[in-house]
Each structure stands twice: as structure tokens, then as C-alpha cells.
Design an enzyme around this catalytic site. Sequence first.
Site, short mmCIF file in Angstrom:
data_model
loop_
_atom_site.label_atom_id
_atom_site.label_comp_id
_atom_site.label_asym_id
_atom_site.label_seq_id
_atom_site.Cartn_x
_atom_site.Cartn_y
_atom_site.Cartn_z
N CYS A 51 -0.91 -11.84 9.29
CA CYS A 51 0.33 -12.74 8.92
C CYS A 51 0.57 -12.34 7.65
CB CYS A 51 -0.18 -14.09 9.29
SG CYS A 51 -1.64 -14.72 8.55
N HIS A 99 -8.40 1.59 -1.14
CA HIS A 99 -7.68 0.38 -0.63
C HIS A 99 -8.16 -0.08 0.78
CE1 HIS A 99 -4.13 -1.97 0.18
NE2 HIS A 99 -3.93 -1.76 1.25
#
Lengths: 440, 268
Positions: A51, A99
Site C-alpha cells: 500500500c 535501497h
Amino acid sequence: MKEYLFVLGLNHRTAPVEIRERFALDGCEVPKNGPLPLERPLKELILVSTCNRVEILGVGDGPEASDKALEKWAESRDMRAEELRPYTYLYEDSEAVRHVFSVAASLDSMVLGEPQILGQIKDAYREAVKAGTSKVVLNGLMHKAFSVAKDVRTRTEIASAAVSISYAAVELAKKIFGDMSDNRAMLIGAGEMAELAATHLMNAGISEIMVANRTFRRAEELAGRFCGRAVPFERLFDFLPEADIVISSTGATEAVVRAKDLKTVLKKRKYMPMFFIDIAVPRDIDPDVNALDNVYLYDIDDLKEVVEENIEKRRDAADKAREIIDRETERFDEWLKSLELKPTIVDLFAKGEDIGRKELAKTLKRLGDVDDETKAALETLVESMVKKLYREPVVYLKRRSREEGYSRKIISEMRRIFNLDRKKVPPHAHADRKKEHGEE
Amino acid sequence: MHLFDSLRLVIALLYLLSSILFLFGVRSETGGRRKAAAWLAAAGFLLHTLVLMHFLASTSFRVLPSGFYVRLFSWGVIAVFFFLWWRMRVGYLALVASPLALLVYVVSMAVPGMRAPVPASLSGLFLGLHIGTLFLCFGLMAIAFGAGIAFLHLNRRIKSKAGLKGIQGDMPALSTFDEVNRIAVYYGFPLYTLGLAAGFFRPNFTWDRIIFWFSLIVWFLFAFVFHQRLVTGWRGRKPAQAAIAIFLLLCLALSFNFVLPTSQSFHP
């Protein structure tokens, strides 16, 4: 040629929720004929969609791979790449590795240290493996990311303390009661936060939840949601002795539970501990109850303080986690470089063995009738010479390739020195250099 | 050096290593150090038991050295710790049990090798009951002492909302420490009663010794705590404080044997 590794994505910092919804990807979209096909210049692909973030982890022949991924991603949502680009970020090579490790270790999450993201990445990876789009590089990256995330969680306090008020309350309850499977909780009032705390309590294994609310119907409704029991608000003190944990969130203007009322309750409970969580403003529980033995009271401000301390603790832990990630990124980079060297090393030994085999055949022919023992000894000699001869060049290759920016150059030199690409050298090759050095 | 002196050094060393490993392993996630510490403590305890058994088998019980009683105390602490670990899996108690057993054991090696004659009336079953039960009770109350301190500390931090930092955050729940206290009192009081009774109701017992009256006062305090826990459901702070007081009084009673004339007196 070194693999081009990239992460293209958008998250809660770069894109509002409506954009994130619109561009959400499903792990099932990975298969080759889907909207994001695995075709040149893309060689490997994993889609992570939660989400708060949508990310494409890819491996390709060069930067055009990420352009292609962006284009296909936008196309799959009937948009142009230019419309999507402002919301995205792109990390390449080492930065992409860093990352991915940070995301897996939950350093990039909205709630620092939250545990769900690792499970979501694992799911995404599983889908990619099933679809056959995760291969050598992404397999290596994912396995490393999982171990880095585990390392961060065990060696730092990134996930050790609760950072939401309701969860902090449950964590405190655990410090008082330990295993809560024999404990009962009572909600006085049916507010949203009380409901959230009740959910956490249920997850922590509490045996039963009672709900007392001025509107009995609402109490029944909420109790039904937790398979609990609604009790009449007017008879609160009849049921209070059964409750170990009390979460109060009524709109009452005066205290609902006073210290003097509680003394009788405690006696009925044989002085078993009680934990009051008062999330109402104005407060429902008389602050004096905290002075009673075996009674613990936390109001909304106390819990906020606990949460703030915990957030601070997680921030400190994040610094330590970044050190772990930096170290592991460097290691992964080395592994990637070693992948780049592999074909050259294989070619080098293959060529050596080929030469050795040919020379051995010539020698055996010259020697004529040779017994098996001598033949085997000669074969061993040739193999061993090839290995020893090429050992030093391989060590040199590995050492120099670790130096920044040298990897490709040194591979190319090595391939030329040993003519691994079996190119024919034209008669006038290097003529310019010969002239420069005054050679005839 | 005599073989038993060397064995005692080995036992002390095992308890020392175990204490250090427990201390450094208390916050580690993997639990490797804690596991190693538990194995070392178990090895020390096994050796300790064998040495004590050998001593009991070879002695005539007519004259007992002062160190024997202290070593029995140390053994009792570790025995109770392992019992509670088996029952409740509270590894944190090792932080109290291991160093305390080590300390008491080292003291047992340091006390002068005085030997006191055991009264003829206090022999056989009476001696076994008197000594065995009392030292198991000492072990129980030593662990309850540690659990009591931990409870009071954690209770104060939670009540004052001071936050649980570092090791406090990893400690077991308050209810666990209270349960340790409950077990110690439930088993400790009958053992203490039996131990005292074996000492008091032997033939030729004299009522004029201070240790008798002192032990009786401790017994009344113990009986009160036992009653309160059993009947009124005393929990938490008060029993924790009571356990600390009882343990300190028991230590004081034990020390009387070294400074005052008693039936097993080492008083010169």
C-alpha cells in the site's frame, strides 16, 4: 559486461495515495506475456507492490532497461511514461542494492522498523521465482536482502519497541502479565482507539474481551467483533473484578473508576494485578488508582511518551542498521563484479585446456606406443600446468577488478592478451604505435 | 594439592565462567552464550553434587567442617535455580543464582578449616532432615530474594512510567517474578518448618540458645507471609519485600554458627 541492476518505483514519499493505487502492480503481472514482459533489454524482474510502495527490481543490459520498464509500466495503466516519471525514483547498481536492503530491513518504511514489508518482499520474490523472472542476479540480491534484514532485526533495536499507542499499551500489559492467555480485558466505552487496542490484545492471545458501553447495542456490536461479551454499563463494578486489563475511552466528564471503588474490586480479585489504560480525554480513571498495590495506570500522555521514546530508540537503531547495510552493499557489489569476471575466467581455462589437449595429442603421437600409466601421468601434468599457469593471471584479474572503474578495462585487456575472443590479428595492427616507437 | 581441593577450584571456575557468560549473554538474541552458561552451571552443579555425595558417604557425621555448610548453601541455590528453570523457564534468575552460588562457594573455600563436633543427638535422620531441608529452603529464598529485587525494580519503573530501557525491557514480566516468589514461599516454608522441627525436637535440645529464639522469630514471619499468600492472596510488592527480609534473616541465622555458641558452632 556487468549487469545493469536497477530499482524503479514510487512510494509514500514520492506519490500520493491515488497515484500509488493507480500504478499498483500485482506480482502475478510478472509472467512473460503480461503487461511487463521479460524481453530485451530486460533480463530479470521482480515486482513489489504494497500500500505504500510499488517497485520494479530489474536487471538488464543497460540504462535502456529501466526506460523500457517505465514505459511498459505506464502503458499497462494507459498512461505515458512522462506522466508517471515525476512520481518515480530510479536507483542503479550499488544504490539499487542499498535501497533493496534498506526496504527489506524496514528503514524505508513509513513506520520505521515495521515487520510486514519483509513478508511482502518475500511474497513478491516467490511470485517472480514461480514465473521464472528472477534469475542469478536477483536471486542473489533477494537472498542477501533477507539475511541483511534478519541481521538488522537481531543486531539492532529497530523493531524492539512499539511505536503506536495501542500497541505500546499491549506491550506494557505483557510486561505486567507475561503470557496473557489467561487474562481478560474490559473495554469501557467503544472508541476507535480502544477497538484498536482490543485487536492487539486479541493478537497477543488474551482469553476474553468484555465491553461495557452506555449504549448496550454498541457494546454488543463491538463484543461480537471480538467474540467477546457485552456487559451493562450500570453494572460495571460487578464485572470489573473479572478484568485484568481495562481500556477506558468514554466521553464522561468525571472519573468512571475511582481509587476508593477499586479497593473492593481488588479484594474480590485477591489482589491480582490490574492494568488500566485510560485513553479518554478528560480522563476516565482516577489517577490515584496508580498508588494502589498491584494496580498500574497509564493515560494517553504516558503512552505517548512511551511511543516517542521508542521512536527515538528506533531512529538510533536505524543509524546502526545503515552501517550494516553499507557493509553488505559493498560485499554484494564484489559478488556482482565476480559474476562479471566469471565468463573470462572460464574462457581462460578453457583455452588453456584446449591448448594442453592439442599439445598432448601431438606429443603422444610422436612418442608412439605409450603405456596407460605414462599417458595418465602426462595428462595430469598438462592439467596441472594449465591450472598453475593461469592461477596468477586470475588472481591479478580478481584483484584489479575490485578497483573502482577498472573492472571492464581489465577484463577487456585480459581477453585481448590471451585472445579469448579468438579474433584474427590483422597484419597492420598496432602500426601506429610501432611508428611512434620508431620500429621498422 | 589434594584432589578435592583441585575439584573445588574446578567447581568455582565453572560457576565463575557460567556467571560471566550469563551476564554477557543476557541481551544476546541468539542465546548461544546463555546456553553455554547453563551447560557450565550444570557441569559445576554435577561436580558439586558428586563431591558432596562423596563427602557424605565417607564421613562419619561426627565432626563436620564449617565449609561443608556453606558449600551446601551454594549447592541449594543452584539446585533451586535449575528446578525453577525446569518449571518456569526463567533464565534471568541465573543472574542471581550463578553469582550467588559462586560467592557462597568461594566463601566456603575461604573460611578457616574449623571443624565442629555434631551433637550425638543430632545425627542420622535428624541431621539429614535438619541440614537438607534448611539448605534447600535457603536456596529457595535466595532465588526469591533475587526475584524480589527484580520485581521491586520493575514495579517501580512501570508505576513511575520511567520506561524500560536496555536490560529492563528484556526482563520477564512482573507476574513471572511474583510466581517465583510464590513457589519459593510455598515450598520454602514447609521445608523451613521441617528443618527447624528436626533441630528443635531432638533429644537433649536446650532452649537457652539465642539461635533458637531468632529462628523462631523468622519462622513466625515466614508463617505470616505463607498465610497471607495462601489465604488472602498476597501478591506483588509486599511478598517481594518479605522474601528479601526473610532471606537476609536466614543468612543472619546461618552466620550465628560462626560467631555465637550453637549446637553446630564454629565459634572458637
